[in-house]
Design a protein around this motif. Structure first.
Motif, PDB file in Angstrom:
ATOM      1  N   PHE A   8     -31.853 -91.078  34.830  1.00 36.29           N
ATOM      2  CA  PHE A   8     -30.396 -91.050  34.961  1.00 36.29           C
ATOM      3  C   PHE A   8     -30.039 -90.491  36.333  1.00 36.29           C
ATOM      4  O   PHE A   8     -30.488 -89.405  36.702  1.00 36.29           O
ATOM      5  CB  PHE A   8     -29.785 -90.222  33.834  1.00 36.29           C
ATOM      6  N   LEU A   9     -29.241 -91.253  37.070  1.00 38.87           N
ATOM      7  CA  LEU A   9     -28.952 -90.926  38.469  1.00 38.87           C
ATOM      8  C   LEU A   9     -27.471 -90.626  38.658  1.00 38.87           C
ATOM      9  O   LEU A   9     -26.615 -91.326  38.126  1.00 38.87           O
ATOM     10  CB  LEU A   9     -29.351 -92.111  39.355  1.00 38.87           C
ATOM     11  N   GLY A  10     -27.206 -89.628  39.485  1.00 38.94           N
ATOM     12  CA  GLY A  10     -25.826 -89.268  39.770  1.00 38.94           C
ATOM     13  C   GLY A  10     -25.093 -88.886  38.506  1.00 38.94           C
ATOM     14  O   GLY A  10     -25.659 -88.799  37.428  1.00 38.94           O
ATOM     15  N   ASP A  11     -23.846 -88.626  38.640  1.00 37.79           N
ATOM     16  CA  ASP A  11     -23.043 -88.344  37.457  1.00 37.79           C
ATOM     17  C   ASP A  11     -21.645 -88.906  37.683  1.00 37.79           C
ATOM     18  O   ASP A  11     -21.295 -89.310  38.780  1.00 37.79           O
ATOM     19  CB  ASP A  11     -23.010 -86.850  37.134  1.00 37.79           C
ATOM     20  N   GLY A  12     -20.896 -88.947  36.661  1.00 40.14           N
ATOM     21  CA  GLY A  12     -19.546 -89.486  36.742  1.00 40.14           C
ATOM     22  C   GLY A  12     -18.527 -88.442  37.141  1.00 40.14           C
ATOM     23  O   GLY A  12     -17.337 -88.640  36.936  1.00 40.14           O
ATOM     24  N   GLY A  13     -19.009 -87.306  37.688  1.00 34.86           N
ATOM     25  CA  GLY A  13     -18.078 -86.235  38.037  1.00 34.86           C
ATOM     26  C   GLY A  13     -17.474 -85.657  36.782  1.00 34.86           C
ATOM     27  O   GLY A  13     -18.177 -85.139  35.922  1.00 34.86           O
ATOM     28  N   ASP A  14     -16.175 -85.791  36.644  1.00 38.13           N
ATOM     29  CA  ASP A  14     -15.481 -85.285  35.460  1.00 38.13           C
ATOM     30  C   ASP A  14     -15.635 -86.209  34.253  1.00 38.13           C
ATOM     31  O   ASP A  14     -15.199 -85.871  33.155  1.00 38.13           O
ATOM     32  CB  ASP A  14     -13.985 -85.123  35.761  1.00 38.13           C
ATOM     33  N   TYR A  15     -16.228 -87.376  34.463  1.00 38.31           N
ATOM     34  CA  TYR A  15     -16.330 -88.368  33.391  1.00 38.31           C
ATOM     35  C   TYR A  15     -17.720 -88.371  32.762  1.00 38.31           C
ATOM     36  O   TYR A  15     -18.713 -88.103  33.440  1.00 38.31           O
ATOM     37  CB  TYR A  15     -15.976 -89.762  33.926  1.00 38.31           C
ATOM     38  N   PRO A  16     -17.819 -88.695  31.477  1.00 36.23           N
ATOM     39  CA  PRO A  16     -19.099 -88.607  30.757  1.00 36.23           C
ATOM     40  C   PRO A  16     -19.991 -89.851  30.910  1.00 36.23           C
ATOM     41  O   PRO A  16     -20.243 -90.582  29.962  1.00 36.23           O
ATOM     42  CB  PRO A  16     -18.656 -88.420  29.301  1.00 36.23           C
ATOM     43  N   LYS A  54     -11.223 -95.408  46.436  1.00 36.10           N
ATOM     44  CA  LYS A  54     -11.673 -94.887  47.729  1.00 36.10           C
ATOM     45  C   LYS A  54     -10.969 -93.556  47.920  1.00 36.10           C
ATOM     46  O   LYS A  54      -9.743 -93.471  47.750  1.00 36.10           O
ATOM     47  CB  LYS A  54     -11.325 -95.847  48.863  1.00 36.10           C
ATOM     48  N   ASP A  55     -11.740 -92.541  48.246  1.00 35.21           N
ATOM     49  CA  ASP A  55     -11.204 -91.191  48.435  1.00 35.21           C
ATOM     50  C   ASP A  55     -10.409 -90.727  47.213  1.00 35.21           C
ATOM     51  O   ASP A  55      -9.338 -90.111  47.335  1.00 35.21           O
ATOM     52  CB  ASP A  55     -10.330 -91.116  49.700  1.00 35.21           C
ATOM     53  N   GLY A  56     -10.909 -91.068  46.030  1.00 36.55           N
ATOM     54  CA  GLY A  56     -10.299 -90.600  44.785  1.00 36.55           C
ATOM     55  C   GLY A  56      -9.043 -91.328  44.351  1.00 36.55           C
ATOM     56  O   GLY A  56      -8.393 -90.918  43.396  1.00 36.55           O
TER      57      GLY A  56
END
Length: 174
Positions: A59-67, A87-89
């Motif tokens: 499992f690579l990276g993460d979704g930040g605040d998302y699961p 782009k840029d959030g």
């Protein structure tokens, strides 16, 4: 004399049973041997030409605040989470063409981050909130990817995250 004849008959009968039993066992062993050889032969040939490996998902990276993970690698295949035109959030402005371009740029960034490139993409799934945007999406898709194109599915959906018009999910393999 009848005891002698009975013993002789018993001896011959025992020998015949033993011989018949030996024949049956020999035939059974040969049949089993052929059956094992027949099923083993193709398997042996297949393993001589291809290396079979079992690989656990990474499992690579993460979704930040998302699961969710950004991507999952299993063997040489990279499964990527869907991308929208962020782009840029923030969602880029300009409609489906601008969003599709940014989503494909995001996919390319993920590919490069994990050692893949656009030419490794084998499958894409596209979700559009308006199927009337299909031709505009295809123009961007053709400009960003090269022949031979990956296999692809396109779905009309009611709504996408963050009010996006398009979401693209891809898989890549080396």
């Amino acid at each position: 004399m009848s005891k002698t004849i009975a013993k002789a008959i018993h001896k011959v009968a025992s020998k015949t049973r033993a011989t018949n039993l030996s024949k049956v066992l020999l035939v059974a062993a040969c049949t089993l041997g052929f059956a094992v050889s027949a099923t083993a032969a193709p398997e042996k040939a297949a393993t001589q030409n291809a290396t079979i490996t079992k690989s656990s998902p990474v499992f690579l990276g993460d979704g930040g605040d998302y699961p969710f993970s950004e991507a999952v690698r299993v063997g040489d295949t990279l499964y990527m989470s869907g991308q929208i035109g962020f782009k840029d959030g923030k969602l880029v402005k300009g409609g489906v063409k601008a969003e599709a371009k940014q989503a494909l740029d995001n996919i390319n960034s993920t590919l490069l981050k994990y050692g893949y490139q656009k030419s490794d993409v084998v499958k894409c799934m596209v979700m559009l909130t308006d199927m009337d945007d299909f031709n505009d999406f295809n123009k961007v898709y053709k400009a960003e990817l090269a022949k031979p194109y990956p296999v692809r599915s396109a779905f009309g959906v009611a709504e996408l995250a963050a009010g996006a018009s398009v979401e693209i999910e891809c898989m890549a393999a080396k």
